[in-house]
Design an enzyme around this catalytic site. Sequence first.
Site, short mmCIF file in Angstrom:
data_model
loop_
_atom_site.label_atom_id
_atom_site.label_comp_id
_atom_site.label_asym_id
_atom_site.label_seq_id
_atom_site.Cartn_x
_atom_site.Cartn_y
_atom_site.Cartn_z
N SER A 91 0.79 -1.23 0.00
CA SER A 91 0.00 0.00 0.00
C SER A 91 0.82 1.27 0.00
O SER A 91 0.27 2.36 0.14
CB SER A 91 -0.93 0.03 1.21
N THR A 193 -0.63 2.89 4.23
CA THR A 193 -0.45 4.33 4.33
C THR A 193 0.42 4.61 5.51
O THR A 193 0.01 4.41 6.65
CB THR A 193 -1.80 5.03 4.61
N THR A 211 1.13 7.03 0.46
CA THR A 211 0.24 5.89 0.22
C THR A 211 0.08 5.59 -1.26
O THR A 211 0.30 6.47 -2.10
CB THR A 211 -1.15 6.17 0.82
N ARG A 221 -8.69 8.49 -8.61
CA ARG A 221 -9.12 8.70 -7.21
C ARG A 221 -7.92 9.14 -6.36
O ARG A 221 -6.83 8.59 -6.44
CB ARG A 221 -9.70 7.40 -6.67
N VAL A 222 -8.17 10.15 -5.54
CA VAL A 222 -7.17 10.60 -4.57
C VAL A 222 -7.83 10.57 -3.20
O VAL A 222 -8.98 11.02 -3.04
CB VAL A 222 -6.68 12.03 -4.91
N GLY A 223 -7.12 10.07 -2.21
CA GLY A 223 -7.66 10.01 -0.86
C GLY A 223 -7.19 11.16 0.00
O GLY A 223 -6.87 12.25 -0.50
N ASP A 224 -7.12 10.91 1.28
CA ASP A 224 -6.77 11.97 2.23
C ASP A 224 -5.28 12.20 2.39
O ASP A 224 -4.86 13.30 2.77
CB ASP A 224 -7.32 11.59 3.61
N THR A 244 -4.85 7.37 8.84
CA THR A 244 -4.84 6.20 7.97
C THR A 244 -6.27 5.67 7.90
O THR A 244 -7.10 5.99 8.75
CB THR A 244 -3.88 5.12 8.49
N GLY A 245 -6.55 4.89 6.89
CA GLY A 245 -7.90 4.34 6.76
C GLY A 245 -8.61 4.91 5.55
O GLY A 245 -7.98 5.41 4.61
N GLY A 247 -9.89 7.16 3.22
CA GLY A 247 -9.59 8.58 3.02
C GLY A 247 -10.81 9.45 2.81
O GLY A 247 -10.83 10.62 3.23
N1 GLY Z 1 -5.83 6.72 3.64
C1 GLY Z 1 -5.41 6.40 2.36
C2 GLY Z 1 -6.39 6.63 1.31
O1 GLY Z 1 -7.59 6.61 1.57
O2 GLY Z 1 -6.00 6.83 0.20
#
Ligand code: GLY
Length: 333
Positions: A91, A193, A211, A221-224, A244-245, A247
Amino acid sequence: MKRRKFIQNAALGTVGASTLASALVACSDTEKKTKAAAIDTQNKNAPVVIATWDVKDATAAAWQSLEKGNSALQAVIDGCGVEEANADGQSVGIGGLPDRDGRVTLDACVMNEHGDYGAVLCMENIKHPIAVAKMVMEDTPHVILAGVGAEQFAVSKGFKRENLLTEASKSGWEEWKKTAQYEPIINIENHDTIGMLVMDKNGTISGGCTTSGLAFKMAGRVGDSAVIGSGLFVDNEIGACTATGLGEEVLKTVGSYLVVELMRQGKSPDQACKEAVMRIVNKSKNYKNFQVGYIALNKKGETGSYSIHDGFVTTTYKNGINETKKPEYFDKL
Ligand code: GLY
């Protein structure tokens, strides 16, 4: 600096009188008292490194970087870089699980003690997005570079293009394609992450988060993780937080900023992380089906964490001891 000397200095919480004096110049009496109290207590626990998940090699690398006299920010880069280069971790960096089109896209960001921020989003073919994020912060007039632009920038800075899709991750993707069911799985990110917060021996804080995002996500897609205030926030006067988790949930509550602001209001790192997790639990009907975990560090060098579910762990390197802990969690499945 030799390890023993480094730990001695850390334990003594060495702050030069001149640092204190210069910090107090041009303050009102009340401000002076507050600042002096903060400076007096800030270094008792420093240096300290805390990271999401069981990443002892990464926290050890960050600690060693501090021992060499590097900045907190450089320690973050060196620590996170260990996980990015680990092809077995699926990851982060090389070996990350791909999106549904089979592309490994990476997100990362850093913040330093001045509140400066740099990030790369959805970058392909470059193993060390956290180092590129630092260069975006330091060497460009921007704070975020995304996609092909981020990759081109990295190459212009001397990073090597390489295939990040390992055989193991390719097989995982081919297996996934048989059903193509998209459903974030709790703690799939185990060893994922990596968010890392570092305080150097002077009490200076920096942080980073890196991450490959959710496995089999939609293209683009982009997360947090690379978004300021969500995956990471650092305020050197108060503390720092990283997440983490899932996003999407962290983004909707601007989680890391929230944790730092709660610490500003007097909450401990544990209390602040818990309150931010509860904000998600109380807003999301779906919380049973995803994980979010926060780690935080305050100006006194105290650390804290909290997650929705069991399974989340943190790694802390403090007083020369590198250890993994299981934080408190909400979990009412
Ligand atoms: N926390 C990582 C993501 O959701 O991309």
